[in-house]
Motif scaffolding. Structure first.
Motif, PDB file in Angstrom:
ATOM      1  N   LEU A  89       0.710  -1.414  -0.063  1.00 36.87           N
ATOM      2  CA  LEU A  89       0.036   0.142   0.106  1.00 36.87           C
ATOM      3  C   LEU A  89       0.877   1.301  -0.025  1.00 36.87           C
ATOM      4  CD1 LEU A  89      -2.844  -0.883   2.467  1.00 36.87           C
ATOM      5  CD2 LEU A  89      -2.947  -0.598  -0.005  1.00 36.87           C
ATOM      6  N   GLU A  90       1.843   1.348   0.794  1.00 40.27           N
ATOM      7  CA  GLU A  90       2.888   2.352   0.781  1.00 40.27           C
ATOM      8  C   GLU A  90       3.430   2.641  -0.595  1.00 40.27           C
ATOM      9  OE1 GLU A  90       5.777   1.734   3.725  1.00 40.27           O
ATOM     10  OE2 GLU A  90       4.463   2.588   5.410  1.00 40.27           O
ATOM     11  N   ASN A  91       3.734   1.543  -1.334  1.00 40.28           N
ATOM     12  CA  ASN A  91       4.505   1.513  -2.540  1.00 40.28           C
ATOM     13  C   ASN A  91       3.296   2.177  -3.768  1.00 40.28           C
ATOM     14  OD1 ASN A  91       6.832   0.648  -1.860  1.00 40.28           O
ATOM     15  ND2 ASN A  91       6.364  -1.381  -2.539  1.00 40.28           N
ATOM     16  N   GLN A  92       1.823   1.604  -3.381  1.00 36.03           N
ATOM     17  CA  GLN A  92       0.816   2.381  -4.325  1.00 36.03           C
ATOM     18  C   GLN A  92       0.573   3.807  -4.060  1.00 36.03           C
ATOM     19  OE1 GLN A  92      -2.652   0.058  -3.574  1.00 36.03           O
ATOM     20  NE2 GLN A  92      -3.606   0.837  -5.482  1.00 36.03           N
ATOM     21  N   VAL A  93       0.728   4.206  -2.695  1.00 33.46           N
ATOM     22  CA  VAL A  93       0.477   5.606  -2.481  1.00 33.46           C
ATOM     23  C   VAL A  93       1.842   6.353  -3.066  1.00 33.46           C
ATOM     24  CG1 VAL A  93       0.676   7.102  -0.697  1.00 33.46           C
ATOM     25  CG2 VAL A  93      -0.771   4.987  -0.583  1.00 33.46           C
ATOM     26  N   ALA A  94       2.848   6.044  -3.005  1.00 34.86           N
ATOM     27  CA  ALA A  94       3.884   6.748  -3.577  1.00 34.86           C
ATOM     28  C   ALA A  94       3.789   6.622  -5.122  1.00 34.86           C
ATOM     29  CB  ALA A  94       5.353   5.945  -3.304  1.00 34.86           C
ATOM     30  N   ALA A  95       3.293   5.653  -5.922  1.00 32.88           N
ATOM     31  CA  ALA A  95       3.299   5.550  -7.106  1.00 32.88           C
ATOM     32  C   ALA A  95       2.128   6.648  -7.747  1.00 32.88           C
ATOM     33  CB  ALA A  95       2.755   4.307  -7.925  1.00 32.88           C
ATOM     34  N   LEU A  96       0.879   6.756  -6.713  1.00 32.84           N
ATOM     35  CA  LEU A  96      -0.240   7.358  -7.171  1.00 32.84           C
ATOM     36  C   LEU A  96       0.055   8.927  -6.840  1.00 32.84           C
ATOM     37  CD1 LEU A  96      -3.161   5.345  -5.469  1.00 32.84           C
ATOM     38  CD2 LEU A  96      -2.619   5.673  -8.140  1.00 32.84           C
ATOM     39  N   GLN A  97       0.856   9.355  -5.943  1.00 36.32           N
ATOM     40  CA  GLN A  97       1.376  10.612  -5.468  1.00 36.32           C
ATOM     41  C   GLN A  97       2.212  10.962  -6.775  1.00 36.32           C
ATOM     42  OE1 GLN A  97       3.401   9.892  -1.758  1.00 36.32           O
ATOM     43  NE2 GLN A  97       1.652  10.962  -0.802  1.00 36.32           N
ATOM     44  N   SER A  98       3.215  10.145  -7.269  1.00 38.14           N
ATOM     45  CA  SER A  98       3.770  10.448  -8.669  1.00 38.14           C
ATOM     46  C   SER A  98       2.977  10.668  -9.826  1.00 38.14           C
ATOM     47  CB  SER A  98       4.913   9.397  -8.938  1.00 38.14           C
ATOM     48  OG  SER A  98       5.578   9.505  -9.841  1.00 38.14           O
ATOM     49  N   ARG A  99       1.965  10.102  -9.795  1.00 38.78           N
ATOM     50  CA  ARG A  99       1.098  10.134 -11.013  1.00 38.78           C
ATOM     51  C   ARG A  99       0.311  11.420 -10.968  1.00 38.78           C
ATOM     52  NH1 ARG A  99       0.247  10.324 -15.994  1.00 38.78           N
ATOM     53  NH2 ARG A  99      -1.849   9.377 -16.723  1.00 38.78           N
ATOM     54  N   VAL A 100      -0.247  11.718  -9.633  1.00 38.06           N
ATOM     55  CA  VAL A 100      -0.720  13.193  -9.353  1.00 38.06           C
ATOM     56  C   VAL A 100       0.097  14.328  -9.662  1.00 38.06           C
ATOM     57  CG1 VAL A 100      -1.846  14.412  -7.632  1.00 38.06           C
ATOM     58  CG2 VAL A 100      -2.629  12.106  -7.886  1.00 38.06           C
ATOM     59  N   ALA A 101       1.096  14.015  -9.243  1.00 38.44           N
ATOM     60  CA  ALA A 101       2.431  15.125  -9.778  1.00 38.44           C
ATOM     61  C   ALA A 101       2.400  15.412 -11.329  1.00 38.44           C
ATOM     62  CB  ALA A 101       3.650  14.931  -9.009  1.00 38.44           C
ATOM     63  N   GLU A 102       2.494  14.319 -12.125  1.00 39.39           N
ATOM     64  CA  GLU A 102       2.589  14.307 -13.356  1.00 39.39           C
ATOM     65  C   GLU A 102       1.373  14.989 -14.080  1.00 39.39           C
ATOM     66  OE1 GLU A 102       3.338  10.467 -14.958  1.00 39.39           O
ATOM     67  OE2 GLU A 102       5.000  10.098 -13.695  1.00 39.39           O
ATOM     68  N   LEU A 103       0.340  14.581 -13.463  1.00 42.51           N
ATOM     69  CA  LEU A 103      -1.122  15.032 -14.027  1.00 42.51           C
ATOM     70  C   LEU A 103      -1.126  16.512 -13.712  1.00 42.51           C
ATOM     71  CD1 LEU A 103      -3.683  12.003 -13.128  1.00 42.51           C
ATOM     72  CD2 LEU A 103      -2.711  12.784 -15.627  1.00 42.51           C
TER      73      LEU A 103
END
Length: 151
Positions: A89-103
């Protein structure tokens, strides 16, 4: 190329993800027994890189993760399946935060492009034209009578 920053980096530069520690050194640095590290690897909690001869090589990030797993297990009393889920879940949150920053960056770029295009359209308006305004219709009757010619 460094995938996170988009720039090339020195291949001899050590980062937190560079796998350099053999299992005995990783065990000493993390304060765990080498057999515990092997068990964590089998369970998929901490998966170090492998050499061509299949030997494990741990990075500084792996060592930190080993310490985190140990703390969750010993201090918090969480079982290994729970720890694995927490890490996922921590890895998923980090990936989602990165994606949000990209978007967000893409959105800012699109908004800037839209503003530039809108400004170009406004700049292209002809200034010699008068805007048309609708005239309201009334029921008034206007009679036109030509002047009679005076002799």
């Amino acid at each position: 190329m460094d995938s996170r920053s988009g720039r090339s980096r020195n291949p001899y530069e050590l980062t937190d993800e560079t796998p350099v520690y053999v299992i005995s050194v990783a065990a000493q640095l993390s304060g765990l027994h080498p057999q515990t590290l092997r068990q964590y690897d089998r369970l998929g909690l901490v998966s170090p890189d492998r050499t061509a001869g299949r030997g494990r090589r741990y990075s500084a990030r792996d060592i930190e993760l080993l310490r985190q797993v140990q703390a969750l297990s010993q201090d918090e009393g969480i079982n290994l399946a729970g720890i694995k889920r927490i890490i996922e879940l921590e890895n998923q949150v980090a990936a989602l935060q990165s994606r949000v920053a990209e978007l967000a960056a893409a959105l800012e770029g699109a908004a800037a492009t839209l503003q530039q295009r809108e400004a170009a359209v406004h700049a292209s308006y002809r200034r010699d034209l008068v805007p048309y305004q609708e005239v309201q219709q009334t029921s008034a009757l206007v009679v036109w009578r030509p002047k009679k010619p005076t002799d």
